[in-house]
Design an enzyme around this catalytic site. Structure first.
Site, PDB file in Angstrom:
ATOM      1  N   GLY A  25       0.849  -1.174   0.000  1.00 14.68           N
ATOM      2  CA  GLY A  25       0.000   0.000   0.000  1.00 14.68           C
ATOM      3  C   GLY A  25       0.888   1.228   0.000  1.00 14.68           C
ATOM      4  O   GLY A  25       2.114   1.129  -0.128  1.00 14.68           O
ATOM      5  N   SER A  26       0.291   2.380   0.170  1.00 10.56           N
ATOM      6  CA  SER A  26       1.068   3.621   0.087  1.00 10.56           C
ATOM      7  C   SER A  26       2.155   3.697   1.147  1.00 10.56           C
ATOM      8  O   SER A  26       3.260   4.205   0.895  1.00 10.56           O
ATOM      9  CB  SER A  26       0.134   4.827   0.202  1.00 10.56           C
ATOM     10  OG  SER A  26      -0.642   4.743   1.402  1.00 10.56           O
ATOM     11  N   GLU A  28       4.008   1.461   2.256  1.00  6.21           N
ATOM     12  CA  GLU A  28       5.127   0.543   2.004  1.00  6.21           C
ATOM     13  C   GLU A  28       6.028   1.007   0.866  1.00  6.21           C
ATOM     14  O   GLU A  28       7.145   0.500   0.704  1.00  6.21           O
ATOM     15  CB  GLU A  28       4.599  -0.861   1.684  1.00  6.21           C
ATOM     16  CG  GLU A  28       4.004  -1.580   2.871  1.00  6.21           C
ATOM     17  CD  GLU A  28       2.709  -0.938   3.329  1.00  6.21           C
ATOM     18  OE1 GLU A  28       2.581  -0.684   4.550  1.00  6.21           O
ATOM     19  OE2 GLU A  28       1.832  -0.682   2.481  1.00  6.21           O
ATOM     20  N   GLU A  47      -3.693 -10.373   0.897  1.00  9.32           N
ATOM     21  CA  GLU A  47      -2.662 -10.644   1.907  1.00  9.32           C
ATOM     22  C   GLU A  47      -2.700 -12.082   2.422  1.00  9.32           C
ATOM     23  O   GLU A  47      -1.660 -12.632   2.800  1.00  9.32           O
ATOM     24  CB  GLU A  47      -2.811  -9.665   3.066  1.00  9.32           C
ATOM     25  CG  GLU A  47      -2.462  -8.229   2.723  1.00  9.32           C
ATOM     26  CD  GLU A  47      -3.630  -7.461   2.122  1.00  9.32           C
ATOM     27  OE1 GLU A  47      -3.484  -6.245   1.916  1.00  9.32           O
ATOM     28  OE2 GLU A  47      -4.692  -8.081   1.857  1.00  9.32           O
ATOM     29  N   HIS A  70       0.482  -4.259   4.302  1.00 12.96           N
ATOM     30  CA  HIS A  70       0.070  -2.864   4.403  1.00 12.96           C
ATOM     31  C   HIS A  70      -0.589  -2.587   5.746  1.00 12.96           C
ATOM     32  O   HIS A  70      -1.623  -3.173   6.074  1.00 12.96           O
ATOM     33  CB  HIS A  70      -0.910  -2.548   3.270  1.00 12.96           C
ATOM     34  CG  HIS A  70      -1.396  -1.128   3.255  1.00 12.96           C
ATOM     35  ND1 HIS A  70      -0.562  -0.062   3.449  1.00 12.96           N
ATOM     36  CD2 HIS A  70      -2.629  -0.606   3.063  1.00 12.96           C
ATOM     37  CE1 HIS A  70      -1.255   1.057   3.377  1.00 12.96           C
ATOM     38  NE2 HIS A  70      -2.521   0.758   3.142  1.00 12.96           N
ATOM     39  N   HIS A 280      -8.006 -32.275  18.636  1.00 16.65           N
ATOM     40  CA  HIS A 280      -9.012 -31.547  17.862  1.00 16.65           C
ATOM     41  C   HIS A 280     -10.414 -31.911  18.351  1.00 16.65           C
ATOM     42  O   HIS A 280     -11.068 -31.141  19.031  1.00 16.65           O
ATOM     43  CB  HIS A 280      -8.851 -31.870  16.367  1.00 16.65           C
ATOM     44  CG  HIS A 280      -9.720 -31.038  15.467  1.00 16.65           C
ATOM     45  ND1 HIS A 280      -9.820 -31.261  14.119  1.00 16.65           N
ATOM     46  CD2 HIS A 280     -10.539 -29.997  15.733  1.00 16.65           C
ATOM     47  CE1 HIS A 280     -10.659 -30.371  13.593  1.00 16.65           C
ATOM     48  NE2 HIS A 280     -11.112 -29.602  14.557  1.00 16.65           N
ATOM     49  N   GLY A 398      -5.197 -25.624  10.412  1.00 17.36           N
ATOM     50  CA  GLY A 398      -6.502 -25.930   9.845  1.00 17.36           C
ATOM     51  C   GLY A 398      -7.179 -24.734   9.230  1.00 17.36           C
ATOM     52  O   GLY A 398      -8.362 -24.810   8.865  1.00 17.36           O
TER      53      GLY A 398
END
Length: 524
Positions: A25-26, A28, A47, A70, A280, A398
């Site tokens: 983004g800006s 970065e 992302e 970002h 689990h 998972g």
């Protein structure tokens, strides 16, 4: 005087972190400016896919990898995928741009308020430099923390820091090196060897860390030397032992009572490179059978500390394996690898076992499989024959959305081995944008999409929990060939077993997608 940006780039170059996965983004852009020409920036369109690709790449290479996110929104988008990287112990170094320092307190647009808290408790370390001069040191700490603890880290950097000119002391970071060593002492090794040698009926449990740290072959040698029946710890994200080996007893079930039942008759259970245990399904019972002793060897301090039973030795499993091979007399074991079972057949579509048998029959022995199809778990282990290290990757927490992007990352990180992603139609949607990255970078990976139109694992859990009549378990009408074409990946649909074999026998020079209609199944 050098800028913070130049020192950061040079430090990353010296550490070999020249492949960057990101979606900028800006905030970065100032970090990415003047990036050295030999660096490779791998763009992902979401992302979650970025982190999934980086996770696969880190697991395939065994090295840290830099991820460029970002601010708060982009970092938040990455958190679902980050859960898998945490439990696979992937050393991801997540960086995110921050607003200029003077605007953070004002909570200006794109300010990451309390940035160090955002990714906790997932990351092992999170930081934001106190001033521009602290940027190189903070970046080095993020890298070293990821390497030492084998866990993702997070660094937020105000974007006005990157162009700041720094004094000579800041360059000292370039010359740093941090090494890890967790070798048990002689007394600890002697005590462990005596316990194993003195056991009447010992058993071995191996975790994903064995494969991740290059100990696959040595673990096989240990099991064969001692004739130990060998299980894989429950919910494995890597395969640390050949699943057709005569000593292989299967993947442990992920419930307390069934694990205890599996150890009946064993007076000692030695666990290498795994937590004890990642349960689990809630199936309560005794942790261990009466009279069974459990010893865990792991270099994961947290896994050793939180275990509810047994003894733990916090150490690198490698010297432990070598000591047991040297100190414990050999025991005989016999038998050959299990024969290939006849796959089950479907009535209205191909059974997943037929698909997996086709993979086994057409793919080379060194193929890496990235698997994200939980409802076909039992069919997978029944049909596949995996005998090489680094052959199996699965979402460690998972979290859905791992399969497609991780397959891209694994293929980019291991160009010398074929890569096949085996993905369920429900899972595929969570990381679908990875298809664009695969096409754009011409990554040679085969995606096999198992389309059954349902969330099979959810249906199974509905029966297990006594809630079979719930909404949201059907996903009809998906056409992944059309979706793949839109992203630039050649795709085809197969419904016939012969056609599937023909498709799988071809060798792609870029990505391809094969959609296979299959009958719904359950994990067990």
């Amino acid at each position: 005087m050098p800028t913070a940006r130049r020192l950061a780039h040079e430090f990353l170059d010296r550490r070999g972190l020249t492949t960057i996965f990101g979606n900028p983004g800006s905030n970065e852009l100032p970090f990415l400016a003047e990036l050295p020409s030999h660096f490779r920036y791998v763009l992902g369109l979401h992302e979650g896919a970025v982190v999934g690709m980086a996770d696969g790449y880190a697991q395939a290479t065994g090295r840290p990898v830099l991820v460029n996110l970002h601010a708060a929104a982009g970092s938040g988008n990455a958190m679902g995928a980050l859960t898998n990287a945490v439990y696979s112990r992937s050393p991801l170094v997540l960086t995110a741009g921050q607003q200029v320092r003077s605007a953070i307190g004002l909570e200006a647009m794109l300010a990451n308020v309390e940035a160090t808290q955002l990714m906790r408790p997932l990351v092992g370390w999170a930081g934001e430099p106190s001033c521009a001069e602290d940027v190189p040191r903070s970046l080095a700490q993020a890298v070293f923390e990821a390497e030492l603890h084998r866990r993702p880290t997070y660094l937020s950097v105000p974007y006005d820091d990157w162009a700041a000119e720094l004094p000579a002391n800041a360059a000292a970071t370039l010359h740093r090196n941090v090494q890890r060593g967790l070798t048990p002492d002689a007394a600890q090794l002697d005590e462990l060897a005596a316990a194993v040698a003195g056991a009447e009926n010992p058993a071995l449990v191996l975790g994903g860390d064995i494969d991740a740290t290059g100990l696959f072959d040595r673990a096989v040698a240990l099991a064969e030397h001692l004739g130990l029946p060998t299980w894989v710890a429950p919910s494995p994200h890597r395969l640390p032992f050949p699943n057709r080996h005569p000593l292989f007893r299967g993947v442990l079930p992920a419930g307390i009572a069934p694990i205890s039942a599996a150890f009946t008759g064993h007076d000692l259970v030695l666990v290498l490179g795994a937590p004890v245990f990642r349960y689990h399904q809630h199936v309560p019972g005794a942790y261990l059978p009466e009279g069974t002793r459990l010893i865990q060897v792991t270099d994961d301090f947290g896994a050793a500390a939180r275990a509810p039973m047994g003894e733990a030795l916090v150490a690198d499993p490698a010297p432990v394996i070598e000591a047991l091979l040297a100190k414990v007399p050999a025991r005989t074991s016999g038998g050959g690898f299990a024969v290939d079972p006849e796959p089950k057949t479907g009535a209205k579509a191909l059974h997943p076992e037929q698909v997996f048998a086709a993979l086994r029959e057409t793919q080379t022995d060194d193929t890496r499989y990235v698997v994200e199809s939980t409802s076909t778990n039992s069919a997978w282990w029944r049909q596949m024959d995996l005998r090489r290290e680094g052959s199996y990757f699965f979402p460690a927490a998972g979290g859905l959305g791992f399969g497609l992007p991780a397959a891209v990352g694994v293929a980019m990180g291991s160009p010398d081995r074929p890569v096949v992603g085996v993905i369920g139609d429900g899972s595929a949607n969570y990381g679908i944008t990875a298809l664009w990255s695969a096409a754009h970078y011409r990554v040679p990976v085969t995606f096999v999409i198992l389309r059954n139109g349902v969330y099979g694992a959810l249906r199974w859990f509905g029966e297990l929990l006594g809630t079979p009549d719930v909404p949201g378990t059907e996903i009809p009408g998906l056409d992944f060939t059309a979706i793949a074409a839109g992203y630039g990946v050649p795709a085809t649909t197969v419904t016939d077993l012969g056609d599937l074999h023909d498709q799988l026998k071809s060798t792609p020079d870029g990505p391809r997608l094969i959609q296979v209609d299959t009958e719904p199944t359950t994990p067990e």
